[in-house]
Motif scaffolding. Sequence first.
Motif, PDB file in Angstrom:
ATOM      1  N   THR A 216      22.657  21.728   8.751  1.00 34.19           N
ATOM      2  CA  THR A 216      21.207  21.611   8.846  1.00 34.19           C
ATOM      3  C   THR A 216      20.530  22.430   7.760  1.00 34.19           C
ATOM      4  O   THR A 216      19.321  22.583   7.767  1.00 34.19           O
ATOM      5  CB  THR A 216      20.706  22.057  10.232  1.00 34.19           C
ATOM      6  OG1 THR A 216      21.142  23.399  10.462  1.00 34.19           O
ATOM      7  CG2 THR A 216      21.211  21.140  11.319  1.00 34.19           C
TER       8      THR A 216
ATOM      9  N   ASP B 106      21.279  16.928   7.912  1.00 40.60           N
ATOM     10  CA  ASP B 106      19.872  16.701   8.258  1.00 40.60           C
ATOM     11  C   ASP B 106      19.083  17.968   7.953  1.00 40.60           C
ATOM     12  O   ASP B 106      18.776  18.772   8.832  1.00 40.60           O
ATOM     13  CB  ASP B 106      19.761  16.310   9.732  1.00 40.60           C
ATOM     14  CG  ASP B 106      18.426  15.657  10.049  1.00 40.60           C
ATOM     15  OD1 ASP B 106      17.737  15.204   9.107  1.00 40.60           O
ATOM     16  OD2 ASP B 106      18.069  15.611  11.240  1.00 40.60           O
TER      17      ASP B 106
ATOM     18  N   ARG C 241      14.317  15.652   7.020  1.00 41.32           N
ATOM     19  CA  ARG C 241      13.393  15.610   8.167  1.00 41.32           C
ATOM     20  C   ARG C 241      11.973  15.306   7.703  1.00 41.32           C
ATOM     21  O   ARG C 241      11.251  14.544   8.353  1.00 41.32           O
ATOM     22  CB  ARG C 241      13.442  16.936   8.920  1.00 41.32           C
ATOM     23  CG  ARG C 241      14.764  17.135   9.626  1.00 41.32           C
ATOM     24  CD  ARG C 241      14.763  18.443  10.393  1.00 41.32           C
ATOM     25  NE  ARG C 241      16.070  19.047  10.177  1.00 41.32           N
ATOM     26  CZ  ARG C 241      16.314  20.331  10.097  1.00 41.32           C
ATOM     27  NH1 ARG C 241      15.345  21.203  10.221  1.00 41.32           N
ATOM     28  NH2 ARG C 241      17.528  20.769   9.900  1.00 41.32           N
TER      29      ARG C 241
ATOM     30  N   ARG D  97      11.841  11.585   6.689  1.00 41.01           N
ATOM     31  CA  ARG D  97      11.854  10.759   7.909  1.00 41.01           C
ATOM     32  C   ARG D  97      10.447  10.724   8.524  1.00 41.01           C
ATOM     33  O   ARG D  97       9.956   9.673   8.912  1.00 41.01           O
ATOM     34  CB  ARG D  97      12.860  11.329   8.903  1.00 41.01           C
ATOM     35  CG  ARG D  97      13.007  10.539  10.173  1.00 41.01           C
ATOM     36  CD  ARG D  97      14.037  11.160  11.116  1.00 41.01           C
ATOM     37  NE  ARG D  97      15.356  11.192  10.492  1.00 41.01           N
ATOM     38  CZ  ARG D  97      16.046  12.321  10.256  1.00 41.01           C
ATOM     39  NH1 ARG D  97      15.560  13.506  10.590  1.00 41.01           N
ATOM     40  NH2 ARG D  97      17.230  12.241   9.691  1.00 41.01           N
TER      41      ARG D  97
END
Length: 160
Positions: free
Chosen positions: A12, A73, A78, A81
Amino acid sequence: ATSPNEGTTIMTQAPSIVRRSNSLTSRLLRAGLPMGPNLLLTVRGRTSGRPRTFPVAVVEVEGRRWIAGAYGDVQWTRNLRAAGEADLEAKGHVEHVRARELSRDEATVWFRDVFQPYVGRLPFVGRLFGRAFFRLVSPEFMTDPERAAATRPVFELTPA
């Protein structure tokens, strides 16, 4: 973090050396230094609303373009998205693009049928560097498309 179903490590955050080198890479790209498939991606922050810029590798095949979260991710994936759009910059030219995240099934096919052959077609130095990079960072990109799709978001970019 580890996915309970697959025993897969899900990153992450990019490694600190990558985060620290992003500003230098961004300056070199803005100055027009060619750096393989790397371009600058500017996307609106999902909470701050401020533009955030990161160097990303754009895979272009037969007029279509994609970017993948090599480190999982992370913040830029993020943000992309959430925003669904961004700006790509190369050599002073900025293009506004829409971004559609591929489904897991689509991403599996993409890793197998687009990405792996793409790396195989790079010039010798690019192939050598690309394979070494992915062996260290995301070995599943080259060896396990299903695992790559489960842990690394992929976005198709189209002109806005």
